[in-house]
Design an enzyme around this catalytic site. Structure first.
Site, PDB file in Angstrom:
ATOM      1  N   GLU A 139       0.811  -1.225   0.000  1.00 36.75           N
ATOM      2  CA  GLU A 139       0.000   0.000   0.000  1.00 36.75           C
ATOM      3  C   GLU A 139       0.843   1.274   0.000  1.00 36.75           C
ATOM      4  O   GLU A 139       0.644   2.170   0.815  1.00 36.75           O
ATOM      5  CB  GLU A 139      -0.966  -0.018   1.192  1.00 36.75           C
TER       6      GLU A 139
ATOM      7  N   ASN B  62       2.051  -5.127  -3.245  1.00 43.39           N
ATOM      8  CA  ASN B  62       0.688  -5.482  -2.862  1.00 43.39           C
ATOM      9  C   ASN B  62      -0.115  -4.222  -2.541  1.00 43.39           C
ATOM     10  O   ASN B  62       0.358  -3.352  -1.819  1.00 43.39           O
ATOM     11  CB  ASN B  62       0.737  -6.392  -1.625  1.00 43.39           C
TER      12      ASN B  62
ATOM     13  N   HIS C 293     -10.294  -6.072  -2.154  1.00 38.64           N
ATOM     14  CA  HIS C 293     -11.348  -5.815  -1.162  1.00 38.64           C
ATOM     15  C   HIS C 293     -12.492  -5.149  -1.927  1.00 38.64           C
ATOM     16  O   HIS C 293     -12.494  -3.935  -2.138  1.00 38.64           O
ATOM     17  CB  HIS C 293     -10.821  -4.921  -0.047  1.00 38.64           C
TER      18      HIS C 293
ATOM     19  N   GLU D 272      -6.003 -10.734  -0.968  1.00 40.39           N
ATOM     20  CA  GLU D 272      -6.771 -10.451   0.259  1.00 40.39           C
ATOM     21  C   GLU D 272      -8.259 -10.384  -0.048  1.00 40.39           C
ATOM     22  O   GLU D 272      -8.983  -9.522   0.447  1.00 40.39           O
ATOM     23  CB  GLU D 272      -6.301  -9.129   0.892  1.00 40.39           C
TER      24      GLU D 272
ATOM     25  N   ASP E 205     -12.085 -10.283  -0.408  1.00 37.18           N
ATOM     26  CA  ASP E 205     -13.387 -10.343   0.244  1.00 37.18           C
ATOM     27  C   ASP E 205     -14.327  -9.443  -0.544  1.00 37.18           C
ATOM     28  O   ASP E 205     -13.895  -8.562  -1.284  1.00 37.18           O
ATOM     29  CB  ASP E 205     -13.343  -9.956   1.730  1.00 37.18           C
TER      30      ASP E 205
END
Length: 364
Positions: free
Chosen positions: A155, A196, A233, A264, A266
């Site tokens: 990030e 990432n 996400h 990651e 979701d």
């Protein structure tokens, strides 16, 4: 007391374990789920949650890979300057070894969850360079040979695609990214090295442009970067299309990275949500299916990691209070419709031989 894997597997119905099995049949390297140490699982609705959770996590046909959600971050691994503590990260590393899972390691340099001393120190450039090198060498060196991949820098981009004004960037500019990747390559040369980030899944996103800029920065400097991790996400009611994912991954691959992964995943839903809320759950199912199909269709995409798999252990409600039900198992351990959607997608693509036409062989 933690139950042995053989006992945990006996708790599961035989037909329930399919995600990693069918992902591999479709040509991927893994389908996995991040997990955390029990003390960091925010919500356990009833005591028996842990045995059921552990049984699902342990089964190799369900999940073939895992990532420590928190335990390898700077806050835990170097709480004081030069003083390392690997206890939290070793819990998940041990679970991976005990259950035969690939271990993706996360994350070496990130602006968040830092030990307080990192943010309060008045850094000179030379001192911060030394601190980054020491931290990466200490942490990646400790797990040397056990991590399939490292999220080396996490990030580094702000919402507008510019560099995030972190303690690292404010002192060193983009040099800190180069330093981190160089140090990781030296400390754990067998691991894949990833950049990432979230919000880098759509081809026209300014953050996607920023991620490509980071890849070019490293490539132009002759520094090894092996992969791009798309956190993914996502929102059920406004998610990327399958073609969005494909186009974005192909753009990263065109820059010369060997691998891309959904790291990651979701898909959150506006609450309230119940299993009877068919419309929102159908949107969620579609989003998960788009990810599964895109990963199979892009030869550089090696796998998919859920950011945990059980709704009560999701980070989403803490950060987005009006959202929830982002994963594949509800509180009562019934499955979201998205679970069957993912499995059906992998089965269809495996039967069609989609991956076999396009993919290269993976190195062991």
């Amino acid at each position: 007391m933690r139950l042995p894997t053989s006992t945990l597997l006996a708790l599961l119905p035989l037909a329930s374990c399919q995600l990693d099995y069918w992902a591999k049949k479709a040509g991927l390297k893994y389908f996995g789920a991040a997990t955390d140490t029990p003390g960091f699982r925010e919500r356990a609705p009833f005591p028996q949650s842990y045995s059921k959770y552990d049984a699902i996590f342990a089964d190799p046909k369900e999940f073939g890979q895992t990532t420590p959600t928190n335990g390898q971050k700077w806050l835990f691994t170097e709480p004081e300057p030069g003083v390392f503590n690997f206890t939290e990260g070793e819990v998940v590393a041990g679970l991976a070894a005990a259950t035969g899972k690939i271990l993706r390691c996360h994350a070496l340099v990130w602006h968040s969850q830092l030990a307080p001393w990192v943010e309060t120190t008045e850094w000179t450039p030379d001192a911060l360079r030394a601190a980054i090198k020491r931290h990466v060498a200490g942490v990646a060196g400790h797990w040397k040979g056990r991590c399939y991949a490292w999220d080396v820098v996490n990030e580094a981009l702000d919402e507008d695609g510019t560099y995030r004004k972190s303690v690292f960037y404010n002192v060193l500019g983009d040099e800190y990214i180069k330093l981190a990747f160089q140090a990781a390559a030296e400390a754990d040369p067998g691991a894949k090295l990833y950049y990432n980030d979230y919000g880098i899944e759509r081809p026209a996103s300014v953050k996607t442009a920023g991620a490509k800029r980071i890849v070019k920065l490293l490539k132009d400097a002759g520094i090894r970067i092996d992969g791009v991790g798309m956190q993914a996400h996502l929102h059920a009611d406004n998610h990327p299309t399958m073609q969005d994912h494909v186009d974005t991954m192909e753009a990263y691959a065109a820059l010369g990275v060997e691998e891309i992964a959904f790291t990651e995943l979701d898909v959150r839903i506006k609450v309230p949500v119940t299993p009877k809320n068919e419309t929102k759950l159908a949107w969620q199912k579609e989003s998960y299916q788009f990810v599964a199909e895109a990963c199979v269709r892009v030869k550089a995409c090696v796998g998919i990691t859920l950011w945990d798999f059980y709704d009560p252990f999701s980070w989403i409600p803490d950060v987005f209070p009006d959202n929830g039900s982002a994963l594949l198992w509800f509180e009562d351990f019934t499955k979201h419709p998205a679970y069957d959607g993912i499995v059906d997608t992998f089965k269809r693509l495996a039967a069609n031989g989609t991956r076999a036409v396009t993919t290269r062989r993976f190195r062991a």
